[in-house]
Design an enzyme around this catalytic site. Structure first.
Site, PDB file in Angstrom:
ATOM      1  N   GLY B 249       0.825  -1.192   0.000  1.00 58.92           N
ATOM      2  CA  GLY B 249       0.000   0.000   0.000  1.00 58.92           C
ATOM      3  C   GLY B 249       0.865   1.251   0.000  1.00 58.92           C
ATOM      4  N   GLY B 477       1.416  -6.845   3.700  1.00 56.59           N
ATOM      5  CA  GLY B 477       2.714  -7.432   3.383  1.00 56.59           C
ATOM      6  C   GLY B 477       3.717  -7.236   4.502  1.00 56.59           C
ATOM      7  N   THR B 478       3.211  -6.792   5.655  1.00 56.67           N
ATOM      8  CA  THR B 478       4.095  -6.363   6.733  1.00 56.67           C
ATOM      9  C   THR B 478       4.335  -7.422   7.799  1.00 56.67           C
ATOM     10  OG1 THR B 478       2.088  -5.409   7.627  1.00 56.67           O
ATOM     11  CG2 THR B 478       3.601  -3.916   6.532  1.00 56.67           C
ATOM     12  N   ALA B 520       0.530  -2.395  14.063  1.00 62.45           N
ATOM     13  CA  ALA B 520       0.987  -3.426  15.000  1.00 62.45           C
ATOM     14  C   ALA B 520       0.698  -3.042  16.438  1.00 62.45           C
ATOM     15  CB  ALA B 520       2.486  -3.678  14.806  1.00 62.45           C
ATOM     16  N   LYS B 697       6.727   0.120  19.771  1.00 64.00           N
ATOM     17  CA  LYS B 697       6.446   1.299  18.948  1.00 64.00           C
ATOM     18  C   LYS B 697       6.419   0.879  17.488  1.00 64.00           C
ATOM     19  CE  LYS B 697       9.840   3.749  21.037  1.00 64.00           C
ATOM     20  NZ  LYS B 697      10.647   4.853  21.612  1.00 64.00           N
ATOM     21  N   VAL B 699       7.414   0.431  13.609  1.00 64.18           N
ATOM     22  CA  VAL B 699       8.687   0.185  12.926  1.00 64.18           C
ATOM     23  C   VAL B 699       8.535   0.210  11.400  1.00 64.18           C
ATOM     24  CG1 VAL B 699       8.433  -2.332  13.000  1.00 64.18           C
ATOM     25  CG2 VAL B 699      10.716  -1.336  12.835  1.00 64.18           C
ATOM     26  N   GLY B 700       7.308   0.163  10.925  1.00 62.54           N
ATOM     27  CA  GLY B 700       7.094  -0.013   9.496  1.00 62.54           C
ATOM     28  C   GLY B 700       7.813   0.995   8.610  1.00 62.54           C
ATOM     29  N   GLU B 701       7.865   2.241   9.023  1.00 60.14           N
ATOM     30  CA  GLU B 701       8.422   3.287   8.157  1.00 60.14           C
ATOM     31  C   GLU B 701       9.784   3.785   8.619  1.00 60.14           C
ATOM     32  OE1 GLU B 701       4.813   5.279   9.127  1.00 60.14           O
ATOM     33  OE2 GLU B 701       4.353   5.665   7.034  1.00 60.14           O
TER      34      GLU B 701
END
Lengths: 323, 745
Positions: B249, B477-478, B520, B697, B699-701
């Protein structure tokens, strides 16, 4: 995509007959199908030449005959090519991706069309796609466009790598058409746009590439250098193909061709002439670049290609003449 | 529904429950449970559902930039074989919804605001018939009365302050710049970016009476349902979205876009299911762009290298009236000191597709520029860039005075220095030449705000002792399937094989959705709370306090050694609980962010100026690591985007008509495998109670936020060329390169 019919020709004669009735030949389809989706190309009738048997490589005297249907992957991997014409192998492997090279063919690759963003966008003016509409690229975003061989009508590059190597190797394109067989030197195969950019090459309607012939190997040092925005899967900004022989510290023989610099794969005898017989040096390389680029003209976003070509040439000559 | 805790997260949950559980699955580098489906092509994505009677629609894009549709010549294409309808409905969207909008974006597609805006939909029996007819559809337009310019930096552009954010001002920055021992005042530019998710936007719309079912590709279903309902003028509870698998996305699917609404309208009009899949070019041209930015950075330091002034001002762009403004200075607000400061964003109103969230909006481009500017300052002062960062970490957030919930920046810098071998870096540029290449090293800090959004999840402990987690949370996809299962498994004492996670269906409780790195911690916290409620019941049945209840491998035991199997305790009945969390006071009382440090080694070609990244190291602290494998993958992916942002990615607009020239993956250059070197990721475990009950916390970005700065700094260190315009393509480098022959080849 427009509706179309697809027939498989079992041999070249059948394919030629279909083409004589207006069918468009399709081989790997890696470029044509994309253009059909965008309706840049709208053939109503396709004839597949994949089953015509033109997919073999064989010696032809001291030279090599590469069938038009030999895939880029097979050609690049062929031991004869790798040993005696490594420039061709290097150039092919510098292009596209493994998936595309497995599908794309020798003849089709020669006929691939420009990646000019105005050519592939049917909302934009493009003399190549639609003669007489103008050229939106001249004043537009033309970072990937040509600085040599341009015309008022068109500044698009021929985008490929393989043809650049073939040009330096003095390859000949073999064709069969309504008027019989032709042998077209690669140097004569692609057309500068002039007033009619719609035709990229000299193939006549109904004429089919059957093979590409390489002359006897030169035994020279061969280097293909491709300069690009990312390490793979990007068209060249500038590429340089060289086949060069040194004797007693001097350049004895030299063939040089350039990709993505001109509207066609570019070769300039004057550049080679200034190098032959000379001791390699940065000053000599700069002199060669000056000759190569004497008529070069940028259109704004592609101005950088002029100094870049000089630098790429210097690096390539330094590499090929070293030690 | 039994909720033992307030929904609002008002106080840091210092109980740190996860560290007192027994199962030992939390944090483990477990595989994604859905991974085999995805790599074998058997996970069903939006466009792949086989629905009886479904026909295909293709969007028709405007061939002008601004104006009004005055006539649509339907009859020509309706006569074509297979063509069923030409839809041009006032409810169709002309802009995409921003993330968390929860209401309709701008509708009335007949008003054209940018080149390539969808204006109609053609529906046919097959996709190819529809696409052909869509290209053939003739449309008449009248000119726009008050057209917006195409170039954000051209003359006559209206520049406005964003409607929902204010500048941060403190002290006197001009004065600080004048009195500073060392200062820099530089202007950088970053280009527009595309999300470039692998899966194009796609929706299959199907009406069942008054109820609308959508199989689609979206990130935040609870909001998307409201957006679609609002567009169609129906109640949100009439809309159900099913999106179990989403092929990326990166912000572009936060809000709904054109294909969803037009599919729903067409399906209603035709009385049959309609599928609309955007072509790659349509995704690029019509969905969402990250704004280009022009950023002025002023840094003023005292003789000891401490910042006394910090200015970060950005000009971004968007369509007239659109609220979103790329929040360029978001991390600058809290990252470094400098009491005299001015942080400001302004928006140029132009005619290009909607600007919105793309991969870490704000920090992705703000941090890369700030960190490049910090490198310039470090050089000017003559200190190591690491030292400059360490000397400027404030005790509380400047101006606001808010305390930090936790901050692993110093540890990240130190761990990264060791792992990367930073001590081998040459202080001056042009010191290392390997053949045709200059070699250099650079670093940058990483920072990304941490956010929690409201989330709910239902957990069922089934009578047989297995567990089911249900929420409309998406997995784009994470690794959401994996981590939610691990949280439930840990809390309920179940091996991971005993936990099933079902996502992406609005029939389930509303999760946070995927975006802003908040999925998350928000939905994970909801799962955790549902499990806590189940534990309460189990503890009661066992006759002990919940805090004394030990659950492991399907057995429950109390402090006195009493032990019973879960099926025994459940006595043939399921236990069902819904957990819920909402952001509360902790979000305001603490500055919450994930931190890290990037280290890059690059090679710059001495002749051609081509830049290739040779290796990268990233060290990251983002609270608890929920799954070491998926977290590492997130960081890796972020750093790969950083490579793209540094070196290759750029949306090229033609400023004569605003059309996007490079609208496919051949000419919009995301990094390919050959661009991505060995990347080392170091995960620094910490606990942050203010951020979430999980102590985790986002972390994705994080992995992109500053990464491009490290690469730009390494380029300078390699060849002495400081490019202040991203991406660092070779055309910007060669004019300033030293003579390639001057140093031995």
């Amino acid at each position: 995509m427009k509706a179309f019919t697809l027939d498989h020709a079992p041999n070249a004669d059948t394919a030629l007959a279909a083409m004589g009735q207006g069918a468009t030949a399709i081989a790997g389809g890696t470029n044509l199908v994309d253009l059909m989706k965008l309706q840049v190309a709208t053939p109503e009738r396709l004839v597949s030449i994949r089953r015509t048997g033109l997919d073999t490589i064989g010696y032809d005297g001291d030279g090599l005959r590469i069938g038009a249907l030999v895939t880029n992957a097979d050609c690049a991997a062929d031991m004869r090519v790798r040993q005696d014409w490594p420039l061709l192998s290097q150039a092919i492997l510098a292009g596209a991706s493994p998936q595309l090279r497995n599908r794309a063919t020798t003849g089709g690759n020669l006929c691939q069309r420009t990646r000019c963003g105005y050519f592939t966008d049917t909302t934009q003016a493009c003399n190549k796609r639609e003669p007489g509409t103008g050229c939106a690229a001249r004043e537009g975003f033309n970072r990937i466009h040509a600085v040599l061989g341009t015309s008022e009508a068109c500044i698009a590059t021929y985008p490929g790598d393989m043809a650049v190597a073939l040009l330096a190797l003095d390859a000949v394109v073999l064709t069969q058409g309504p008027f019989g067989l032709r042998q077209i030197p690669l140097a004569m195969f692609h057309r500068e746009p002039g007033e009619d950019p719609s035709r990229d090459n000299v193939l006549q309607p109904g004429e089919l590439i059957t093979a590409v012939k390489l002359p006897a190997p030169t035994g020279g040092r061969q280097v293909y250098r491709k300069v690009r925005d990312r390490a793979s899967y990007a068209f060249a900004l500038v590429s340089v193909a060289v086949d060069l022989t040194m004797e007693q510290g001097r350049i004895a023989r030299c063939a040089l061709a350039f990709g993505s610099l001109g509207t066609v794969p570019w070769r300039d005898p004057a550049v080679e002439a200034v190098l032959v017989g000379e001791v390699p040096s940065p000053a000599l390389f700069a002199q060669a670049a000056e000759i190569l680029l004497r008529d070069a003209r940028g259109f704004g976003a592609n101005d950088f290609k002029i100094p870049l070509a000089a630098r790429a040439l210097a690096a390539t000559l330094a590499q090929a003449t070293k030690g | 529904m039994h909720l033992p805790l307030s929904d609002m997260y008002n106080q840091p949950d210092e109980r740190n429950r996860l560290d007192h559980m027994r199962q030992g699955v939390i944090g483990k580098p477990l595989d994604r449970p859905e991974g085999p489906l995805k790599v074998s092509g058997t996970a069903t994505y939006a466009a792949e559902w086989r629905i009886a009677g479904c026909v295909d629609g293709v969007l028709v894009l405007a061939s002008i930039a601004q104006g009004q549709v005055s006539a649509i010549h339907r009859d020509d294409v309706l006569a074509r074989e297979g063509v069923l309808a030409v839809i041009a409905d006032p409810a169709m969207t002309r802009r995409s919804a921003q993330g968390m909008a929860a209401k309709a974006p701008q509708q009335d597609a007949a008003r054209v605001e940018y080149f390539g805006q969808p204006v109609a939909l053609v529906v046919a029996q097959t996709f190819e018939q529809a696409r052909d007819a869509a290209l053939a559809l003739r449309i008449d337009y009248t000119d726009a009365s008050d057209p917006a310019p195409f170039d954000p930096h051209g003359s006559g552009v209206k520049v406005e302050a964003p409607s929902d954010s204010k500048p941060v001002e403190g002290g006197d920055l001009d004065q600080a710049m004048e009195t500073a021992a060392f200062s820099i005042d530089v202007e950088y530019e970053t280009p527009g970016h595309a999300s470039a998710a692998m899966e194009p936007h796609a929706t299959i719309a199907q009406w069942q009476g008054d109820n609308l079912v959508l199989h689609g590709s979206y990130q935040m279903l609870a909001y998307n349902v409201k957006e679609i309902a609002d567009c169609l003028g129906i109640a949100a509870d009439k809309v159900r979205i099913i999106a179990p698998y989403v092929g990326g996305g990166f912000g572009s699917k936060l809000g709904i876009t054109h294909e969803a609404v037009s599919a729903a309208i067409a399906a209603r009009e035709l009385g049959r299911p309609v599928r609309v899949v955007m072509t790659r070019q349509q995704v690029f041209q019509t969905v969402m762009r990250r704004s280009e930015t022009r950023q002025r950075v002023r840094l003023a330091a005292d003789p000891a290298g401490r910042l006394i002034g910090l200015g970060h001002e950005a000009l971004v762009s968007n369509l007239p009236g659109e609220k979103f403004a790329e929040p360029v200075t978001q991390a600058t607000e809290f990252l470094y000191g400098g009491e005299n400061r001015l942080l400001k964003v302004e928006v140029a109103r132009i005619s290009r597709l909607t600007a919105g969230s793309v991969r870490a909006p704000g920090e992705a481009v703000g941090m890369q520029v700030l960190e490049a500017a910090m490198d310039e300052l470090a050089e000017k002062i003559g200190i190591d860039p690491i030292d400059l960062r360490k000397r400027n970490l404030p005790a509380t957030v400047p101006v606001e005075g808010t305390p930090y919930s936790s901050r692993m920046l110093t540890q990240a810098l130190e761990e990264g220095v060791k792992a990367f071998g930073w001590s081998a870096r040459q202080t001056r540029p042009c010191q290392t030449r390997e053949g045709e290449w200059w070699i250099g090293m650079g670093m940058a800090s990483a920072a990304r705000v941490n956010m929690m959004v409201p989330a709910q999840a239902r957990v069922t402990l089934r009578a047989d002792g297995s567990a089911l987690v249900e929420t409309d949370q998406t997995d784009i996809g994470t690794g959401t399937y994996a981590i939610l299962g691990q949280i439930a498994g840990e809390m309920l004492g179940l091996p991971i094989a005993q936990v099933t996670v079902t996502l992406g269906d609005t029939a389930f409780p509303a999760g946070a959705g995927s975006g802003g790195s908040f999925g998350a911690i928000s939905t994970g916290s909801a799962v955790m709370r549902a499990c806590e409620a189940i534990r309460e019941t189990l503890a009661k049945r066992l006759g002990c306090d919940e805090t004394d209840l030990a659950l492991k491998d399907g057995s429950a035991s109390g402090p006195g050694g009493e032990s019973r199997g879960l099926p025994d305790l459940l006595d043939g009945h399921d236990l069902v609980e819904t957990g819920s969390i909402k952001p509360g006071k902790t979000a305001k009382e603490f500055s919450q962010a994930s931190y890290g440090a990037f280290f890059a080694e690059v090679a710059v070609h001495a002749f051609t100026g081509e830049v290739r990244v040779r290796r990268m190291t990233g060290a990251f602290g983002f609270g608890r690591v929920l799954n070491a494998k998926t977290a590492r993958s997130q960081c890796l992916g972020g750093m790969v985007w950083g490579i793209g942002s540094a070196l290759t990615e750029e949306l090229a607009f033609d400023t004569r008509d605003g059309h996007l020239v490079n609208h496919d993956l051949a000419e919009y250059h995301v990094p390919v495998h050959a661009d991505v070197p060995a990347i080392e990721v170091i995960l620094l475990e910490e606990r942050d109670a203010a951020a979430s009950p999980l102590q985790a916390k986002g972390v994705g970005e994080l992995g992109i936020c500053g990464a491009a700065g490290a690469i730009a700094n390494a380029v300078y260190n390699a060849c002495g060329v400081r490019v202040r315009s991203f991406p660092l393509t070779l055309d910007k480098i060669i004019p300033a390169l030293p003579d390639p022959f001057a140093s031995a080849v």
